[in-house]
Design a protein around this motif. Structure first.
Motif, PDB file in Angstrom:
ATOM      1  N   GLN A   1       0.817  -1.213   0.000  1.00  0.00           N
ATOM      2  CA  GLN A   1       0.000   0.000   0.000  1.00  0.00           C
ATOM      3  C   GLN A   1       0.858   1.274   0.000  1.00  0.00           C
ATOM      4  O   GLN A   1       0.424   2.321   0.452  1.00  0.00           O
ATOM      5  CB  GLN A   1      -0.928  -0.002   1.209  1.00  0.00           C
ATOM      6  CG  GLN A   1      -1.896  -1.165   1.218  1.00  0.00           C
ATOM      7  CD  GLN A   1      -2.654  -1.275   2.523  1.00  0.00           C
ATOM      8  OE1 GLN A   1      -2.277  -0.714   3.534  1.00  0.00           O
ATOM      9  NE2 GLN A   1      -3.735  -2.024   2.491  1.00  0.00           N
TER      10      GLN A   1
ATOM     11  N   TRP B   1      -0.024   5.206   1.175  1.00  0.00           N
ATOM     12  CA  TRP B   1       0.641   5.871   2.297  1.00  0.00           C
ATOM     13  C   TRP B   1       1.360   7.140   1.845  1.00  0.00           C
ATOM     14  O   TRP B   1       1.373   8.140   2.569  1.00  0.00           O
ATOM     15  CB  TRP B   1       1.614   4.929   3.008  1.00  0.00           C
ATOM     16  CG  TRP B   1       0.901   3.963   3.912  1.00  0.00           C
ATOM     17  CD1 TRP B   1       0.744   2.627   3.719  1.00  0.00           C
ATOM     18  CD2 TRP B   1       0.235   4.274   5.136  1.00  0.00           C
ATOM     19  NE1 TRP B   1       0.014   2.087   4.743  1.00  0.00           N
ATOM     20  CE2 TRP B   1      -0.310   3.073   5.638  1.00  0.00           C
ATOM     21  CE3 TRP B   1       0.044   5.445   5.862  1.00  0.00           C
ATOM     22  CZ2 TRP B   1      -1.027   3.009   6.825  1.00  0.00           C
ATOM     23  CZ3 TRP B   1      -0.679   5.389   7.052  1.00  0.00           C
ATOM     24  CH2 TRP B   1      -1.205   4.193   7.523  1.00  0.00           C
TER      25      TRP B   1
ATOM     26  N   ARG C   1      -4.791  14.136  13.385  1.00  0.00           N
ATOM     27  CA  ARG C   1      -4.749  12.761  12.876  1.00  0.00           C
ATOM     28  C   ARG C   1      -5.809  11.916  13.572  1.00  0.00           C
ATOM     29  O   ARG C   1      -5.998  11.997  14.786  1.00  0.00           O
ATOM     30  CB  ARG C   1      -3.342  12.176  13.136  1.00  0.00           C
ATOM     31  CG  ARG C   1      -3.186  10.710  12.810  1.00  0.00           C
ATOM     32  CD  ARG C   1      -2.896  10.479  11.339  1.00  0.00           C
ATOM     33  NE  ARG C   1      -3.010   9.086  10.994  1.00  0.00           N
ATOM     34  CZ  ARG C   1      -1.997   8.232  10.936  1.00  0.00           C
ATOM     35  NH1 ARG C   1      -0.778   8.655  11.183  1.00  0.00           N
ATOM     36  NH2 ARG C   1      -2.203   6.972  10.608  1.00  0.00           N
TER      37      ARG C   1
ATOM     38  N   ASP D   1      -6.805   8.417  14.889  1.00  0.00           N
ATOM     39  CA  ASP D   1      -5.963   7.317  15.366  1.00  0.00           C
ATOM     40  C   ASP D   1      -6.122   5.999  14.617  1.00  0.00           C
ATOM     41  O   ASP D   1      -5.149   5.326  14.343  1.00  0.00           O
ATOM     42  CB  ASP D   1      -6.221   7.051  16.853  1.00  0.00           C
ATOM     43  CG  ASP D   1      -5.716   8.182  17.723  1.00  0.00           C
ATOM     44  OD1 ASP D   1      -4.784   8.897  17.301  1.00  0.00           O
ATOM     45  OD2 ASP D   1      -6.263   8.354  18.826  1.00  0.00           O
ATOM     46  N   ASP D   2      -7.338   5.626  14.277  1.00  0.00           N
ATOM     47  CA  ASP D   2      -7.589   4.264  13.805  1.00  0.00           C
ATOM     48  C   ASP D   2      -7.599   4.098  12.287  1.00  0.00           C
ATOM     49  O   ASP D   2      -7.888   3.027  11.791  1.00  0.00           O
ATOM     50  CB  ASP D   2      -8.896   3.741  14.394  1.00  0.00           C
ATOM     51  CG  ASP D   2     -10.093   4.595  13.996  1.00  0.00           C
ATOM     52  OD1 ASP D   2      -9.893   5.758  13.594  1.00  0.00           O
ATOM     53  OD2 ASP D   2     -11.225   4.093  14.103  1.00  0.00           O
ATOM     54  N   ARG D   3      -7.274   5.163  11.535  1.00  0.00           N
ATOM     55  CA  ARG D   3      -7.262   5.044  10.074  1.00  0.00           C
ATOM     56  C   ARG D   3      -6.451   6.188   9.466  1.00  0.00           C
ATOM     57  O   ARG D   3      -6.190   7.186  10.136  1.00  0.00           O
ATOM     58  CB  ARG D   3      -8.676   5.017   9.524  1.00  0.00           C
ATOM     59  CG  ARG D   3      -9.473   6.244   9.867  1.00  0.00           C
ATOM     60  CD  ARG D   3     -10.901   6.120   9.414  1.00  0.00           C
ATOM     61  NE  ARG D   3     -11.629   7.261   9.930  1.00  0.00           N
ATOM     62  CZ  ARG D   3     -12.904   7.366   9.966  1.00  0.00           C
ATOM     63  NH1 ARG D   3     -13.634   6.391   9.516  1.00  0.00           N
ATOM     64  NH2 ARG D   3     -13.492   8.438  10.433  1.00  0.00           N
ATOM     65  N   PRO D   4      -6.095   6.066   8.193  1.00  0.00           N
ATOM     66  CA  PRO D   4      -5.323   7.137   7.549  1.00  0.00           C
ATOM     67  C   PRO D   4      -6.236   8.314   7.185  1.00  0.00           C
ATOM     68  O   PRO D   4      -6.706   8.443   6.047  1.00  0.00           O
ATOM     69  CB  PRO D   4      -4.723   6.450   6.318  1.00  0.00           C
ATOM     70  CG  PRO D   4      -5.649   5.313   6.024  1.00  0.00           C
ATOM     71  CD  PRO D   4      -6.230   4.892   7.336  1.00  0.00           C
ATOM     72  N   ALA D   5      -6.497   9.144   8.177  1.00  0.00           N
ATOM     73  CA  ALA D   5      -7.434  10.256   8.004  1.00  0.00           C
ATOM     74  C   ALA D   5      -7.062  11.396   8.943  1.00  0.00           C
ATOM     75  O   ALA D   5      -6.365  11.199   9.934  1.00  0.00           O
ATOM     76  CB  ALA D   5      -8.857   9.784   8.281  1.00  0.00           C
TER      77      ALA D   5
ATOM     78  N   GLN E   1      -9.680  11.611   4.183  1.00  0.00           N
ATOM     79  CA  GLN E   1      -9.255  10.227   4.367  1.00  0.00           C
ATOM     80  C   GLN E   1      -8.665   9.674   3.088  1.00  0.00           C
ATOM     81  O   GLN E   1      -9.104  10.000   1.989  1.00  0.00           O
ATOM     82  CB  GLN E   1     -10.469   9.382   4.770  1.00  0.00           C
ATOM     83  CG  GLN E   1     -10.168   7.921   4.962  1.00  0.00           C
ATOM     84  CD  GLN E   1     -11.397   7.138   5.424  1.00  0.00           C
ATOM     85  OE1 GLN E   1     -12.460   7.696   5.665  1.00  0.00           O
ATOM     86  NE2 GLN E   1     -11.243   5.847   5.545  1.00  0.00           N
TER      87      GLN E   1
ATOM     88  N   LYS F   1      -8.103   6.084   1.193  1.00  0.00           N
ATOM     89  CA  LYS F   1      -8.362   4.647   1.087  1.00  0.00           C
ATOM     90  C   LYS F   1      -7.084   4.057   0.508  1.00  0.00           C
ATOM     91  O   LYS F   1      -6.777   4.264  -0.679  1.00  0.00           O
ATOM     92  CB  LYS F   1      -9.560   4.366   0.182  1.00  0.00           C
ATOM     93  CG  LYS F   1     -10.869   4.849   0.735  1.00  0.00           C
ATOM     94  CD  LYS F   1     -11.259   4.015   1.907  1.00  0.00           C
ATOM     95  CE  LYS F   1     -12.748   4.022   2.118  1.00  0.00           C
ATOM     96  NZ  LYS F   1     -13.125   3.145   3.205  1.00  0.00           N
TER      97      LYS F   1
END
Length: 168
Positions: free
Chosen positions: A16, A20, A39, A41-45, A62, A64
């Motif tokens: 990925q 990133w 930021r 915490d639990d996802r790239p967002a 965000q 994906k």
């Protein structure tokens, strides 16, 4: 935002990596453009706010990772009461008609209203221009159509009347 010395997700061989890299670019853009991102915490967002002339907008940006997509959400600051959701759905459908970038969404379960714009950057490098051209329509259109949303929610106008007022 400095990149770590070695981050496997930024390694070109990582599954990925492009996603990133896009997330890193998104963070840099938000910082440099004055969004003061937080930021998630639990996802790239990232969470952030936009102060429009008509409304203070909560936003989420965000990435994906696997799909290499950028999603931008601009949220209305309140929930639509259950008895007004059909009218608001009509208003948002009328608002969506003719929009070129993005769309309004209504969650019938909880009354959340948001505007979404997105970009697929698969096999491309996500750039500041693409991010800007995805994020600003979301906040500008939420800001523009918010007064009509309030007119419909509080019974001042029908959905058709509110659209006429907003789109004049």
């Amino acid at each position: 935002m400095e990149e770590p010395e070695y981050a496997p997700e930024l390694d070109p061989e990582h599954e990925q990596a492009a996603g990133w890299r896009g997330f890193s670019t998104l963070g840099l853009f938000l910082e440099e453009d004055g969004w003061y991102p937080q930021r998630v915490d639990d996802r790239p967002a990232y969470r952030m706010h936009y102060q429009g002339a008509n409304v203070d907008i909560r936003c989420l940006a965000q990435i994906k990772l696997e799909q290499e997509q950028l999603l931008i959400y601009a949220y209305a600051p309140m929930k639509v009461p259950e008895d007004k959701r059909q009218l608001v759905a009509e208003y948002l459908t009328r608002a969506n008609y003719g929009l070129h970038i993005g769309n309004f969404e209504l969650d019938f379960n909880d009354g959340e209203v948001r505007f979404k714009s997105s970009l697929d950057f698969e096999d491309e490098t996500l750039t500041f221009i693409w991010i800007r051209n995805t994020i600003y329509p979301s906040v500008h259109l939420m800001n523009r159509y918010f007064p009509g949303l309030m007119m419909v929610m509080y019974g001042e106008k029908t959905p058709a009347e509110a659209i006429t007022v907003i789109e004049q």
